[in-house]
Every structure is written in structure tokens, then in C-alpha cells.
Design a protein around this motif. Structure first.
Motif, PDB file in Angstrom:
ATOM      1  N   SER A  26      -4.793   1.814  -6.727  1.00  0.00           N
ATOM      2  CA  SER A  26      -4.407   2.825  -5.742  1.00  0.00           C
ATOM      3  C   SER A  26      -3.221   3.695  -6.169  1.00  0.00           C
ATOM      4  CB  SER A  26      -4.085   2.146  -4.409  1.00  0.00           C
ATOM      5  OG  SER A  26      -3.023   1.230  -4.566  1.00  0.00           O
ATOM      6  N   SER A  39       2.325   2.433  -3.420  1.00  0.00           N
ATOM      7  CA  SER A  39       1.447   3.094  -4.389  1.00  0.00           C
ATOM      8  C   SER A  39       1.567   4.618  -4.360  1.00  0.00           C
ATOM      9  CB  SER A  39      -0.005   2.677  -4.173  1.00  0.00           C
ATOM     10  OG  SER A  39      -0.478   3.157  -2.938  1.00  0.00           O
ATOM     11  N   GLN A  51      -2.975  -5.756  -7.795  1.00  0.00           N
ATOM     12  CA  GLN A  51      -3.042  -5.229  -6.431  1.00  0.00           C
ATOM     13  C   GLN A  51      -2.785  -3.728  -6.354  1.00  0.00           C
ATOM     14  OE1 GLN A  51      -0.516  -7.487  -3.805  1.00  0.00           O
ATOM     15  NE2 GLN A  51      -1.525  -9.403  -4.288  1.00  0.00           N
ATOM     16  N   LYS A  85       0.833  -1.197   0.000  1.00  0.00           N
ATOM     17  CA  LYS A  85       0.000   0.000   0.000  1.00  0.00           C
ATOM     18  C   LYS A  85       0.876   1.258   0.000  1.00  0.00           C
ATOM     19  CE  LYS A  85      -3.793   2.265   2.315  1.00  0.00           C
ATOM     20  NZ  LYS A  85      -4.828   2.182   3.324  1.00  0.00           N
TER      21      LYS A  85
END
Length: 149
Positions: free
Chosen positions: A98, A73, A94, A70
Motif C-alpha cells: 500500500s 503508508s 504489511q 494503514k
């Protein structure tokens, strides 16, 4: 080349963030060079590896930051250097939703060229520019011009 309309303003050196996915035999030294350069220029190098200990060791040795997917991103540039095209597909799935507007993804995986071509237009990459650079061409060029056709 022009940036897409959704691209953010060009990052300054103080705000340049580069992410690197895959710290194997090829990815580790590539990410180390990026981390050294970014550190000297005031940027940030984020690294991720499926074995978290490798990313943590890289951070300790080279000044990068071991990060979650995460966190990757948010990078301006993402490099991936993975074993096969199948792994690249997983990360695209994945991370794609984002990614920041204007993100540039450079894939250095020695995967199947057809898979790389298929990933380019996925959802128009919604928010990212994608470049696929087979490592084999880079390695051949590095050996010297006398070997490059």
C-alpha cells in the motif's frame, strides 16, 4: 541518485509527511526530533508503536499524530526503529503493497545485515526506495571523529 519513474513529484514542505514506526529507547527521541522539525516547517509526523498508548503520549508531548499502519503508508518517508530484523520483515510485508509511489523507507533497526540486504530488492520494492542504516554505525559516528575508523 535518481528517483524511480513511478516516483511522485518532490513534496513541498507544506505536504511533507514522515512516519516513524517504533518508539522505544532509540526511536522515541528520533521521532521527537522529526516531529519538532516537521511541525516548525509545516509538515506532519505520523507515529506508530505496538503499544498504542506510547504513540498517543508521543503525540501529546511532541506534536506528532498517533496513526494506524494503514495511515503510515501515505507518508513520503518512513523510518523504522524496531527491536529485530524479524519485526522489520513483518512491517515490510504489511506496508509494502500500500505504499505511495516514491516512498523512501529508512530502517534504523540494529538487525542482521543479511536480513536488511534481503529486504532491499523484495519485489523491487515495488514502489519504494529502501535504505538500511544500522544504528550502531550512527551511534559510533555520533561519539566523535576520533573514534570513527
Amino acid at each position: 541518485m535518481t528517483l524511480p519513474e513511478t516516483a511522485s513529484a518532490a513534496p513541498t514542505r507544506d505536504h511533507l509527511t514522515v512516519a516513524f514506526i517504533g518508539l522505544g529507547a532509540m526511536g522515541e527521541p528520533m521521532a521527537a526530533q522529526l516531529a519538532r522539525h516537521l511541525k516548525s516547517e509545516g509538515g506532519t509526523a505520523l507515529v506508530w508503536n505496538r503499544t498504542a498508548g506510547k504513540a498517543e503520549a508521543h503525540a501529546a508531548q511532541h506534536g506528532s499524530t498517533a496513526s494506524s499502519l494503514k495511515e503510515l503508508s501515505r507518508a513520503n518517508f518512513i523510518f523504522s526503529c524496531l527491536p529485530t530484523s524479524a519485526e522489520v520483515d513483518i512491517f515490510v510485508d504489511q506496508l509494502l503493497p500500500s505504499l505511495r509511489p516514491g516512498t523512501v523507507w529508512i530502517d534504523c533497526t540494529s538487525g542482521r545485515p543479511a536480513a536488511a540486504r534481503a529486504n532491499r530488492p523484495r519485489g523491487s520494492w515495488r514502489r519504494a526506495w529502501a535504505f538500511w542504516t544500522p544504528r550502531c554505525r550512527v551511534a559510533r559516528r555520533a561519539r566523535g571523529p576520533e573514534r570513527w575508523p
